[in-house]
Motif scaffolding. Structure first.
Motif, PDB file in Angstrom:
ATOM      1  N   VAL A  13       0.873  -1.184   0.000  1.00 48.21           N
ATOM      2  CA  VAL A  13       0.000   0.000   0.000  1.00 48.21           C
ATOM      3  C   VAL A  13       0.908   1.232   0.000  1.00 48.21           C
ATOM      4  O   VAL A  13       1.705   1.410   0.934  1.00 48.21           O
ATOM      5  CB  VAL A  13      -0.910   0.007   1.258  1.00 48.21           C
ATOM      6  CG1 VAL A  13      -1.817   1.223   1.254  1.00 48.21           C
ATOM      7  CG2 VAL A  13      -1.729  -1.292   1.337  1.00 48.21           C
ATOM      8  N   HIS A  14       0.827   2.037  -1.045  1.00 44.21           N
ATOM      9  CA  HIS A  14       1.720   3.204  -1.145  1.00 44.21           C
ATOM     10  C   HIS A  14       1.014   4.480  -0.690  1.00 44.21           C
ATOM     11  O   HIS A  14       0.016   4.889  -1.299  1.00 44.21           O
ATOM     12  CB  HIS A  14       2.209   3.376  -2.592  1.00 44.21           C
ATOM     13  CG  HIS A  14       3.290   4.407  -2.694  1.00 44.21           C
ATOM     14  ND1 HIS A  14       4.598   4.140  -2.363  1.00 44.21           N
ATOM     15  CD2 HIS A  14       3.258   5.717  -3.036  1.00 44.21           C
ATOM     16  CE1 HIS A  14       5.326   5.229  -2.509  1.00 44.21           C
ATOM     17  NE2 HIS A  14       4.530   6.212  -2.917  1.00 44.21           N
ATOM     18  N   TRP A  15       1.553   5.112   0.368  1.00 41.54           N
ATOM     19  CA  TRP A  15       1.017   6.411   0.822  1.00 41.54           C
ATOM     20  C   TRP A  15       1.998   7.486   0.360  1.00 41.54           C
ATOM     21  O   TRP A  15       3.146   7.536   0.841  1.00 41.54           O
ATOM     22  CB  TRP A  15       0.871   6.416   2.362  1.00 41.54           C
ATOM     23  CG  TRP A  15       0.125   7.609   2.848  1.00 41.54           C
ATOM     24  CD1 TRP A  15       0.650   8.708   3.466  1.00 41.54           C
ATOM     25  CD2 TRP A  15      -1.294   7.838   2.753  1.00 41.54           C
ATOM     26  NE1 TRP A  15      -0.352   9.609   3.755  1.00 41.54           N
ATOM     27  CE2 TRP A  15      -1.545   9.098   3.327  1.00 41.54           C
ATOM     28  CE3 TRP A  15      -2.355   7.102   2.238  1.00 41.54           C
ATOM     29  CZ2 TRP A  15      -2.839   9.639   3.406  1.00 41.54           C
ATOM     30  CZ3 TRP A  15      -3.632   7.640   2.310  1.00 41.54           C
ATOM     31  CH2 TRP A  15      -3.863   8.896   2.889  1.00 41.54           C
ATOM     32  N   PHE A  41      -9.193   9.785  -0.009  1.00 48.15           N
ATOM     33  CA  PHE A  41      -8.131   8.860  -0.433  1.00 48.15           C
ATOM     34  C   PHE A  41      -8.418   7.453   0.059  1.00 48.15           C
ATOM     35  O   PHE A  41      -8.249   6.480  -0.683  1.00 48.15           O
ATOM     36  CB  PHE A  41      -6.747   9.345   0.034  1.00 48.15           C
ATOM     37  CG  PHE A  41      -6.095  10.255  -0.980  1.00 48.15           C
ATOM     38  CD1 PHE A  41      -5.405   9.725  -2.060  1.00 48.15           C
ATOM     39  CD2 PHE A  41      -6.200  11.633  -0.872  1.00 48.15           C
ATOM     40  CE1 PHE A  41      -4.835  10.544  -3.030  1.00 48.15           C
ATOM     41  CE2 PHE A  41      -5.637  12.462  -1.826  1.00 48.15           C
ATOM     42  CZ  PHE A  41      -4.953  11.922  -2.908  1.00 48.15           C
ATOM     43  N   TYR A  45      -8.448   3.977  -2.015  1.00 46.88           N
ATOM     44  CA  TYR A  45      -7.674   2.756  -1.733  1.00 46.88           C
ATOM     45  C   TYR A  45      -8.607   1.548  -1.666  1.00 46.88           C
ATOM     46  O   TYR A  45      -8.287   0.472  -2.181  1.00 46.88           O
ATOM     47  CB  TYR A  45      -6.892   2.888  -0.409  1.00 46.88           C
ATOM     48  CG  TYR A  45      -5.632   3.721  -0.555  1.00 46.88           C
ATOM     49  CD1 TYR A  45      -5.694   5.111  -0.490  1.00 46.88           C
ATOM     50  CD2 TYR A  45      -4.399   3.133  -0.782  1.00 46.88           C
ATOM     51  CE1 TYR A  45      -4.556   5.892  -0.654  1.00 46.88           C
ATOM     52  CE2 TYR A  45      -3.256   3.908  -0.941  1.00 46.88           C
ATOM     53  CZ  TYR A  45      -3.346   5.288  -0.883  1.00 46.88           C
ATOM     54  OH  TYR A  45      -2.220   6.054  -1.053  1.00 46.88           O
ATOM     55  N   GLU A  48      -9.643   0.540  -5.166  1.00 46.96           N
ATOM     56  CA  GLU A  48      -8.584  -0.120  -5.941  1.00 46.96           C
ATOM     57  C   GLU A  48      -8.296  -1.531  -5.401  1.00 46.96           C
ATOM     58  O   GLU A  48      -8.011  -2.459  -6.169  1.00 46.96           O
ATOM     59  CB  GLU A  48      -7.314   0.733  -5.983  1.00 46.96           C
ATOM     60  CG  GLU A  48      -6.466   0.347  -7.192  1.00 46.96           C
ATOM     61  CD  GLU A  48      -5.250   1.225  -7.395  1.00 46.96           C
ATOM     62  OE1 GLU A  48      -4.465   1.360  -6.453  1.00 46.96           O
ATOM     63  OE2 GLU A  48      -5.083   1.749  -8.515  1.00 46.96           O
ATOM     64  N   GLY A 269      -2.447   2.092  -4.665  1.00 46.08           N
ATOM     65  CA  GLY A 269      -2.105   3.499  -4.419  1.00 46.08           C
ATOM     66  C   GLY A 269      -1.301   4.101  -5.557  1.00 46.08           C
ATOM     67  O   GLY A 269      -0.845   3.395  -6.466  1.00 46.08           O
ATOM     68  N   PRO A 291      -0.809  11.722  -7.088  1.00 45.13           N
ATOM     69  CA  PRO A 291      -1.881  11.306  -6.173  1.00 45.13           C
ATOM     70  C   PRO A 291      -3.268  11.780  -6.620  1.00 45.13           C
ATOM     71  O   PRO A 291      -4.236  11.011  -6.573  1.00 45.13           O
ATOM     72  CB  PRO A 291      -1.500  11.957  -4.841  1.00 45.13           C
ATOM     73  CG  PRO A 291      -0.029  12.189  -4.931  1.00 45.13           C
ATOM     74  CD  PRO A 291       0.283  12.416  -6.382  1.00 45.13           C
ATOM     75  N   TRP A 294      -4.371   9.996  -9.846  1.00 42.17           N
ATOM     76  CA  TRP A 294      -4.685   8.604  -9.482  1.00 42.17           C
ATOM     77  C   TRP A 294      -6.084   8.541  -8.852  1.00 42.17           C
ATOM     78  O   TRP A 294      -6.915   7.715  -9.245  1.00 42.17           O
ATOM     79  CB  TRP A 294      -3.624   8.080  -8.497  1.00 42.17           C
ATOM     80  CG  TRP A 294      -3.953   6.741  -7.909  1.00 42.17           C
ATOM     81  CD1 TRP A 294      -3.707   5.518  -8.438  1.00 42.17           C
ATOM     82  CD2 TRP A 294      -4.627   6.503  -6.662  1.00 42.17           C
ATOM     83  NE1 TRP A 294      -4.185   4.524  -7.606  1.00 42.17           N
ATOM     84  CE2 TRP A 294      -4.756   5.111  -6.514  1.00 42.17           C
ATOM     85  CE3 TRP A 294      -5.144   7.334  -5.659  1.00 42.17           C
ATOM     86  CZ2 TRP A 294      -5.372   4.526  -5.399  1.00 42.17           C
ATOM     87  CZ3 TRP A 294      -5.749   6.755  -4.553  1.00 42.17           C
ATOM     88  CH2 TRP A 294      -5.858   5.368  -4.431  1.00 42.17           C
TER      89      TRP A 294
END
Ligand SMILES: C[S@@+](CC[C@H](N)C(=O)[O-])C[C@H]1O[C@@H](n2cnc3c(N)ncnc32)[C@H](O)[C@@H]1O
Ligand code: SF4
Length: 384
Positions: A13-15, A41, A45, A48, A269, A291, A294
Protein backbone atom coordinates in the motif's frame (compact mmCIF):
# COMPACT_ATOMS: atom_id res chain seq x y z
CA UNK A 1 -7.12 -25.09 -6.61
CA UNK A 2 -4.52 -23.38 -8.81
CA UNK A 3 -0.95 -23.35 -7.56
CA UNK A 4 -1.01 -19.53 -7.24
CA UNK A 5 -3.50 -19.70 -4.42
CA UNK A 6 -1.00 -21.70 -2.36
CA UNK A 7 1.99 -19.40 -2.96
CA UNK A 8 2.86 -16.39 -0.80
CA UNK A 9 0.97 -13.27 -1.89
CA UNK A 10 1.79 -9.74 -0.73
CA UNK A 11 -0.15 -6.50 -0.65
CA UNK A 12 1.79 -3.24 -0.89
CA UNK A 13 0.00 0.00 0.00
CA UNK A 14 1.72 3.20 -1.15
CA UNK A 15 1.02 6.41 0.82
CA UNK A 16 2.58 9.14 -1.32
CA UNK A 17 2.68 12.10 1.07
CA UNK A 18 5.52 13.53 3.16
CA UNK A 19 5.85 16.59 5.39
CA UNK A 20 8.91 17.73 3.40
CA UNK A 21 10.87 16.29 0.49
CA UNK A 22 14.34 15.02 1.42
CA UNK A 23 16.94 16.21 -1.12
CA UNK A 24 18.27 12.70 -1.90
CA UNK A 25 14.91 10.97 -2.37
CA UNK A 26 13.25 10.10 -5.68
CA UNK A 27 10.45 7.94 -4.29
CA UNK A 28 6.93 8.86 -5.39
CA UNK A 29 6.38 11.26 -2.52
CA UNK A 30 4.68 14.65 -2.49
CA UNK A 31 4.23 17.52 -0.07
CA UNK A 32 0.75 19.06 0.16
CA UNK A 33 0.89 22.10 2.41
CA UNK A 34 -2.84 22.60 2.09
CA UNK A 35 -3.49 19.12 3.55
CA UNK A 36 -5.26 16.23 1.87
CA UNK A 37 -8.71 14.73 2.08
CA UNK A 38 -7.75 11.49 3.86
CA UNK A 39 -11.29 10.07 3.85
CA UNK A 40 -11.51 10.53 0.08
CA UNK A 41 -8.13 8.86 -0.43
CA UNK A 42 -9.21 6.00 1.83
CA UNK A 43 -12.29 5.46 -0.33
CA UNK A 44 -9.93 5.37 -3.36
CA UNK A 45 -7.67 2.76 -1.73
CA UNK A 46 -10.69 0.60 -0.89
CA UNK A 47 -11.95 0.76 -4.47
CA UNK A 48 -8.58 -0.12 -5.94
CA UNK A 49 -8.26 -3.03 -3.50
CA UNK A 50 -11.60 -4.36 -4.70
CA UNK A 51 -10.31 -4.13 -8.28
CA UNK A 52 -7.22 -6.19 -7.42
CA UNK A 53 -9.35 -8.73 -5.58
CA UNK A 54 -11.32 -9.22 -8.80
CA UNK A 55 -8.09 -9.61 -10.84
CA UNK A 56 -6.48 -12.05 -8.38
CA UNK A 57 -9.17 -13.75 -6.32
CA UNK A 58 -8.69 -16.47 -3.72
CA UNK A 59 -5.11 -15.65 -2.70
CA UNK A 60 -3.54 -16.27 0.70
CA UNK A 61 -2.10 -12.97 1.89
CA UNK A 62 1.19 -13.68 3.68
CA UNK A 63 2.44 -10.10 4.07
CA UNK A 64 1.21 -6.51 3.86
CA UNK A 65 3.49 -3.49 3.63
CA UNK A 66 2.51 0.19 4.05
CA UNK A 67 5.30 2.12 2.30
CA UNK A 68 5.79 5.63 1.08
CA UNK A 69 6.15 8.48 1.15
CA UNK A 70 5.36 8.57 4.81
CA UNK A 71 2.67 6.09 5.88
CA UNK A 72 3.05 7.28 9.49
CA UNK A 73 1.10 10.35 8.35
CA UNK A 74 -1.96 8.08 7.91
CA UNK A 75 -4.34 7.99 10.80
CA UNK A 76 -4.56 4.59 12.52
CA UNK A 77 -8.25 4.35 11.54
CA UNK A 78 -7.29 4.60 7.83
CA UNK A 79 -4.73 1.81 8.29
CA UNK A 80 -7.33 -0.30 10.14
CA UNK A 81 -9.93 0.21 7.39
CA UNK A 82 -7.44 -0.90 4.70
CA UNK A 83 -6.45 -3.98 6.73
CA UNK A 84 -10.11 -4.90 7.27
CA UNK A 85 -10.76 -4.59 3.53
CA UNK A 86 -7.77 -6.82 2.69
CA UNK A 87 -9.03 -9.46 5.15
CA UNK A 88 -12.47 -9.21 3.53
CA UNK A 89 -11.20 -9.77 -0.02
CA UNK A 90 -8.60 -12.47 0.54
CA UNK A 91 -7.66 -15.01 3.19
CA UNK A 92 -5.01 -13.45 5.41
CA UNK A 93 -2.75 -15.89 7.24
CA UNK A 94 -3.06 -15.64 11.06
CA UNK A 95 0.62 -14.86 11.25
CA UNK A 96 0.67 -12.48 8.25
CA UNK A 97 3.52 -9.98 8.52
CA UNK A 98 2.08 -6.43 8.53
CA UNK A 99 4.73 -3.71 8.27
CA UNK A 100 4.36 0.05 8.32
CA UNK A 101 7.14 2.49 7.42
CA UNK A 102 7.37 5.37 9.87
CA UNK A 103 9.40 8.54 10.14
CA UNK A 104 10.87 8.91 13.61
CA UNK A 105 9.51 12.29 14.67
CA UNK A 106 7.75 12.57 18.01
CA UNK A 107 4.46 13.51 16.34
CA UNK A 108 4.41 10.34 14.30
CA UNK A 109 5.51 8.19 17.26
CA UNK A 110 2.25 9.20 18.95
CA UNK A 111 0.45 6.99 16.42
CA UNK A 112 2.41 3.80 17.15
CA UNK A 113 -0.07 2.39 19.69
CA UNK A 114 -2.90 3.07 17.24
CA UNK A 115 -1.12 1.21 14.41
CA UNK A 116 -0.53 -1.76 16.71
CA UNK A 117 -4.22 -1.79 17.65
CA UNK A 118 -5.09 -1.63 13.92
CA UNK A 119 -3.14 -4.86 13.33
CA UNK A 120 0.34 -3.68 12.27
CA UNK A 121 2.89 -6.08 13.80
CA UNK A 122 6.17 -4.77 12.37
CA UNK A 123 7.49 -1.23 12.19
CA UNK A 124 10.24 0.03 9.90
CA UNK A 125 11.71 3.36 11.00
CA UNK A 126 13.59 5.75 8.72
CA UNK A 127 16.36 6.76 11.13
CA UNK A 128 18.90 7.45 8.29
CA UNK A 129 21.75 8.68 10.54
CA UNK A 130 22.71 8.91 14.21
CA UNK A 131 24.54 12.22 13.76
CA UNK A 132 22.63 15.50 14.04
CA UNK A 133 24.77 17.45 11.55
CA UNK A 134 24.37 14.67 8.98
CA UNK A 135 20.61 14.43 9.60
CA UNK A 136 20.40 18.14 8.86
CA UNK A 137 22.47 17.70 5.69
CA UNK A 138 20.05 14.94 4.63
CA UNK A 139 17.17 17.38 5.12
CA UNK A 140 15.68 15.30 7.93
CA UNK A 141 13.30 16.86 10.41
CA UNK A 142 14.35 14.82 13.46
CA UNK A 143 17.43 14.59 15.65
CA UNK A 144 19.33 11.39 16.48
CA UNK A 145 17.90 11.44 20.02
CA UNK A 146 14.37 11.83 18.68
CA UNK A 147 14.96 8.87 16.35
CA UNK A 148 16.30 6.73 19.22
CA UNK A 149 13.29 7.68 21.37
CA UNK A 150 10.95 6.67 18.52
CA UNK A 151 12.89 3.41 18.18
CA UNK A 152 12.51 2.63 21.89
CA UNK A 153 8.78 3.31 21.66
CA UNK A 154 8.51 1.16 18.54
CA UNK A 155 10.23 -1.72 20.38
CA UNK A 156 7.75 -1.28 23.21
CA UNK A 157 4.72 -1.59 20.91
CA UNK A 158 5.84 -4.00 18.19
CA UNK A 159 7.30 -7.48 18.33
CA UNK A 160 9.35 -6.79 15.23
CA UNK A 161 11.17 -3.55 14.46
CA UNK A 162 13.58 -2.54 11.73
CA UNK A 163 15.32 0.73 11.00
CA UNK A 164 17.01 2.26 7.98
CA UNK A 165 20.33 4.02 7.84
CA UNK A 166 21.98 5.66 4.84
CA UNK A 167 25.78 5.42 4.73
CA UNK A 168 28.56 6.62 2.42
CA UNK A 169 27.31 10.12 3.15
CA UNK A 170 29.17 13.34 2.36
CA UNK A 171 32.58 13.28 4.05
CA UNK A 172 31.87 10.03 5.93
CA UNK A 173 35.06 8.17 6.82
CA UNK A 174 35.25 4.45 7.59
CA UNK A 175 35.98 5.36 11.21
CA UNK A 176 32.87 7.54 11.49
CA UNK A 177 30.66 4.86 9.91
CA UNK A 178 32.15 2.18 12.16
CA UNK A 179 31.28 4.18 15.28
CA UNK A 180 27.80 4.98 14.01
CA UNK A 181 27.04 1.42 12.95
CA UNK A 182 28.31 -0.02 16.26
CA UNK A 183 25.95 2.36 18.05
CA UNK A 184 23.10 1.38 15.72
CA UNK A 185 23.77 -2.31 16.35
CA UNK A 186 23.55 -1.67 20.10
CA UNK A 187 20.01 -0.40 19.51
CA UNK A 188 18.99 -2.87 16.80
CA UNK A 189 16.00 -5.13 17.31
CA UNK A 190 15.70 -7.93 14.73
CA UNK A 191 16.30 -6.18 11.39
CA UNK A 192 18.32 -3.35 9.81
CA UNK A 193 18.28 -1.87 6.30
CA UNK A 194 21.61 -0.22 5.49
CA UNK A 195 21.57 1.65 2.19
CA UNK A 196 24.56 3.16 0.49
CA UNK A 197 23.64 6.74 -0.53
CA UNK A 198 22.59 6.73 -4.18
CA UNK A 199 22.55 9.92 -6.19
CA UNK A 200 19.18 9.81 -7.93
CA UNK A 201 18.61 11.79 -11.14
CA UNK A 202 16.47 14.88 -10.79
CA UNK A 203 17.02 15.31 -7.03
CA UNK A 204 18.70 18.36 -5.40
CA UNK A 205 21.56 16.02 -4.40
CA UNK A 206 22.09 15.12 -8.08
CA UNK A 207 22.36 18.81 -9.00
CA UNK A 208 24.89 19.46 -6.22
CA UNK A 209 26.82 16.31 -7.10
CA UNK A 210 27.01 17.35 -10.77
CA UNK A 211 28.16 20.84 -9.74
CA UNK A 212 30.90 19.33 -7.56
CA UNK A 213 29.57 20.77 -4.29
CA UNK A 214 28.52 17.35 -2.95
CA UNK A 215 31.24 14.73 -2.73
CA UNK A 216 30.44 11.26 -1.48
CA UNK A 217 32.63 8.21 -1.00
CA UNK A 218 32.74 6.13 -4.16
CA UNK A 219 34.81 3.34 -5.75
CA UNK A 220 37.35 1.89 -3.30
CA UNK A 221 36.11 3.99 -0.39
CA UNK A 222 32.50 2.84 -0.87
CA UNK A 223 33.61 -0.81 -1.16
CA UNK A 224 35.50 -0.44 2.10
CA UNK A 225 32.37 0.89 3.83
CA UNK A 226 30.33 -1.99 2.37
CA UNK A 227 32.84 -4.62 3.60
CA UNK A 228 32.92 -3.01 7.04
CA UNK A 229 29.12 -3.10 7.14
CA UNK A 230 29.10 -6.84 6.38
CA UNK A 231 31.74 -7.61 9.02
CA UNK A 232 30.16 -5.59 11.84
CA UNK A 233 26.65 -6.88 11.16
CA UNK A 234 27.79 -10.50 10.93
CA UNK A 235 29.70 -10.17 14.19
CA UNK A 236 26.57 -8.72 15.84
CA UNK A 237 24.38 -11.63 14.67
CA UNK A 238 22.56 -9.68 11.93
CA UNK A 239 24.10 -11.00 8.70
CA UNK A 240 22.99 -9.68 5.32
CA UNK A 241 20.23 -11.74 3.74
CA UNK A 242 20.10 -9.26 0.84
CA UNK A 243 22.52 -6.61 -0.47
CA UNK A 244 21.23 -3.92 1.94
CA UNK A 245 19.13 -5.90 4.41
CA UNK A 246 20.32 -7.56 7.59
CA UNK A 247 18.40 -9.67 10.08
CA UNK A 248 18.72 -12.08 12.93
CA UNK A 249 18.18 -15.46 11.26
CA UNK A 250 14.42 -16.05 11.07
CA UNK A 251 13.59 -12.32 11.26
CA UNK A 252 14.04 -11.52 7.57
CA UNK A 253 11.25 -9.35 6.16
CA UNK A 254 8.86 -11.82 4.57
CA UNK A 255 7.46 -9.08 2.36
CA UNK A 256 10.92 -8.18 1.00
CA UNK A 257 11.70 -11.86 0.43
CA UNK A 258 8.51 -12.24 -1.54
CA UNK A 259 9.68 -9.60 -4.06
CA UNK A 260 13.14 -11.09 -4.40
CA UNK A 261 11.85 -14.65 -4.69
CA UNK A 262 9.56 -13.62 -7.54
CA UNK A 263 6.18 -14.16 -5.89
CA UNK A 264 3.01 -12.19 -6.66
CA UNK A 265 1.97 -8.96 -5.02
CA UNK A 266 -0.74 -6.37 -5.50
CA UNK A 267 0.40 -2.74 -5.21
CA UNK A 268 -2.33 -0.30 -4.20
CA UNK A 269 -2.11 3.50 -4.42
CA UNK A 270 -0.42 6.15 -6.58
CA UNK A 271 2.63 4.89 -8.47
CA UNK A 272 2.46 1.39 -6.97
CA UNK A 273 3.70 -1.58 -9.01
CA UNK A 274 2.22 -5.08 -9.00
CA UNK A 275 3.15 -8.51 -10.27
CA UNK A 276 0.13 -10.77 -10.56
CA UNK A 277 -0.63 -13.94 -12.45
CA UNK A 278 -3.99 -13.50 -14.16
CA UNK A 279 -5.38 -16.60 -15.89
CA UNK A 280 -1.92 -18.19 -15.83
CA UNK A 281 -0.02 -15.21 -17.32
CA UNK A 282 2.15 -12.94 -15.22
CA UNK A 283 1.27 -9.24 -15.51
CA UNK A 284 3.44 -6.26 -14.47
CA UNK A 285 0.99 -3.50 -13.56
CA UNK A 286 1.71 0.10 -12.60
CA UNK A 287 -0.45 2.95 -11.34
CA UNK A 288 -0.53 6.69 -12.10
CA UNK A 289 2.06 8.48 -9.96
CA UNK A 290 0.30 11.78 -9.29
CA UNK A 291 -1.88 11.31 -6.17
CA UNK A 292 -4.67 13.56 -7.43
CA UNK A 293 -4.78 12.09 -10.97
CA UNK A 294 -4.68 8.60 -9.48
CA UNK A 295 -7.62 9.45 -7.20
CA UNK A 296 -9.65 10.96 -10.05
CA UNK A 297 -9.09 7.81 -12.14
CA UNK A 298 -10.02 5.49 -9.28
CA UNK A 299 -13.21 7.45 -8.71
CA UNK A 300 -14.03 7.35 -12.43
CA UNK A 301 -13.18 3.71 -13.25
CA UNK A 302 -12.35 1.82 -10.05
CA UNK A 303 -8.55 1.77 -10.38
CA UNK A 304 -5.63 4.04 -11.21
CA UNK A 305 -3.64 1.57 -13.32
CA UNK A 306 -1.97 2.86 -16.46
CA UNK A 307 0.55 0.18 -17.35
CA UNK A 308 -0.16 -3.50 -18.01
CA UNK A 309 2.62 -5.58 -19.52
CA UNK A 310 2.52 -9.34 -19.81
CA UNK A 311 5.89 -10.88 -19.04
CA UNK A 312 7.40 -13.53 -21.33
CA UNK A 313 9.13 -16.62 -19.91
CA UNK A 314 12.50 -15.04 -20.73
CA UNK A 315 11.62 -11.77 -18.98
CA UNK A 316 10.43 -13.69 -15.93
CA UNK A 317 13.66 -15.70 -15.83
CA UNK A 318 15.74 -12.49 -16.11
CA UNK A 319 13.72 -10.93 -13.32
CA UNK A 320 14.22 -13.99 -11.08
CA UNK A 321 17.97 -13.89 -11.77
CA UNK A 322 18.15 -10.13 -11.10
CA UNK A 323 16.19 -10.28 -7.87
CA UNK A 324 17.43 -13.66 -6.62
CA UNK A 325 21.12 -12.85 -6.85
CA UNK A 326 20.55 -9.94 -4.46
CA UNK A 327 19.74 -12.56 -1.82
CA UNK A 328 22.36 -14.43 0.23
CA UNK A 329 20.38 -17.62 -0.41
CA UNK A 330 20.78 -16.97 -4.17
CA UNK A 331 18.66 -18.64 -6.83
CA UNK A 332 17.38 -22.15 -7.43
CA UNK A 333 18.98 -23.18 -10.74
CA UNK A 334 16.31 -25.75 -11.54
CA UNK A 335 13.55 -23.19 -10.90
CA UNK A 336 15.35 -20.65 -13.11
CA UNK A 337 15.55 -23.21 -15.92
CA UNK A 338 11.87 -24.13 -15.53
CA UNK A 339 10.81 -20.45 -15.63
CA UNK A 340 12.89 -19.48 -18.65
CA UNK A 341 13.02 -22.79 -20.50
CA UNK A 342 16.85 -22.87 -20.53
CA UNK A 343 19.64 -23.41 -18.02
CA UNK A 344 22.49 -20.98 -17.32
CA UNK A 345 25.68 -21.53 -19.32
CA UNK A 346 27.68 -23.85 -17.03
CA UNK A 347 31.04 -22.68 -18.42
CA UNK A 348 30.19 -19.08 -17.52
CA UNK A 349 29.09 -20.14 -14.04
CA UNK A 350 32.37 -22.04 -13.49
CA UNK A 351 34.45 -19.09 -14.75
CA UNK A 352 32.66 -16.67 -12.40
CA UNK A 353 33.03 -19.17 -9.53
CA UNK A 354 36.78 -19.44 -10.12
CA UNK A 355 37.00 -15.62 -9.95
CA UNK A 356 35.30 -15.83 -6.52
CA UNK A 357 32.21 -13.91 -7.68
CA UNK A 358 29.59 -16.67 -7.32
CA UNK A 359 29.25 -19.78 -5.20
CA UNK A 360 27.42 -22.95 -6.11
CA UNK A 361 25.74 -24.89 -3.35
CA UNK A 362 23.97 -27.96 -4.76
CA UNK A 363 21.13 -26.68 -6.92
CA UNK A 364 21.58 -23.10 -5.71
CA UNK A 365 23.78 -20.30 -7.02
CA UNK A 366 24.60 -17.20 -4.95
CA UNK A 367 26.77 -14.12 -5.38
CA UNK A 368 29.68 -13.87 -2.92
CA UNK A 369 30.45 -10.61 -1.01
CA UNK A 370 32.94 -9.83 -3.79
CA UNK A 371 30.29 -10.61 -6.43
CA UNK A 372 27.74 -8.33 -4.76
CA UNK A 373 30.09 -5.37 -5.22
CA UNK A 374 29.80 -5.84 -8.99
CA UNK A 375 26.32 -7.34 -9.00
CA UNK A 376 24.95 -5.52 -12.04
CA UNK A 377 27.76 -6.60 -14.35
CA UNK A 378 27.62 -10.10 -12.87
CA UNK A 379 23.92 -10.42 -13.69
CA UNK A 380 24.45 -9.03 -17.20
CA UNK A 381 27.18 -11.63 -17.76
CA UNK A 382 24.98 -14.50 -16.56
CA UNK A 383 21.88 -13.33 -18.43
CA UNK A 384 23.69 -12.75 -21.75
C1 LIG B 1 10.40 5.04 1.10
S1 LIG B 1 11.85 5.55 1.81
C2 LIG B 1 11.44 6.27 3.33
C3 LIG B 1 10.46 6.00 4.31
C4 LIG B 1 10.21 7.16 5.22
N1 LIG B 1 9.48 8.18 4.54
C5 LIG B 1 11.47 7.81 5.75
O1 LIG B 1 11.99 8.71 5.11
O2 LIG B 1 11.89 7.45 6.84
C6 LIG B 1 12.65 4.05 2.30
C7 LIG B 1 14.13 4.18 2.57
O3 LIG B 1 14.85 4.34 1.38
C8 LIG B 1 16.12 4.89 1.70
N2 LIG B 1 16.49 5.85 0.65
C9 LIG B 1 15.69 6.75 0.05
N3 LIG B 1 16.39 7.43 -0.88
C10 LIG B 1 17.67 6.94 -0.86
C11 LIG B 1 18.87 7.25 -1.59
N4 LIG B 1 18.90 8.19 -2.52
N5 LIG B 1 19.97 6.54 -1.29
C12 LIG B 1 19.97 5.58 -0.35
N6 LIG B 1 18.87 5.27 0.37
C13 LIG B 1 17.73 5.94 0.12
C14 LIG B 1 16.00 5.54 3.07
O4 LIG B 1 16.79 4.86 4.02
C15 LIG B 1 14.55 5.37 3.40
O5 LIG B 1 14.31 5.15 4.76
S1 SF4 C 1 13.06 9.85 2.40
FE1 SF4 C 1 11.03 9.46 3.26
S2 SF4 C 1 10.38 11.44 4.17
FE2 SF4 C 1 12.07 11.88 2.81
S3 SF4 C 1 11.03 12.44 0.88
FE3 SF4 C 1 11.60 10.25 0.73
S4 SF4 C 1 9.80 9.20 1.41
FE4 SF4 C 1 9.57 11.33 2.10
Amino acid sequence: MSSETELPFGVYVHWPFCRAKCPYCDFNSHVRHGGIDEARFLAGYLRELAHFASLAPGRNVSSIFFGGGTPSLMSPSTVAAILDAIAGHWRAADDAEITLEANPTSVEAENFAGYRAAGVNRLSLGVQALDDADLKALGRRHSADEALAALALAKHHFGRVSFDLIYAREGQSARHWEQELRRALDHAADHLSLYQLTIEDGTPFAARHAAGSLRIPDGEQASELYQLTQELCEAAGLPAYEVSNHARPGSESRHNLLYWRGHDYAGIGPGAHSRVAIDGTKHALSAIKSPEFWLAEVEARGHGLIGDETLSAEELADEYLLMGLRLSEGIDLALLASIGGRALDSKKVSALASEGLVERNGERLAATHKGRLVLNSLILELAA
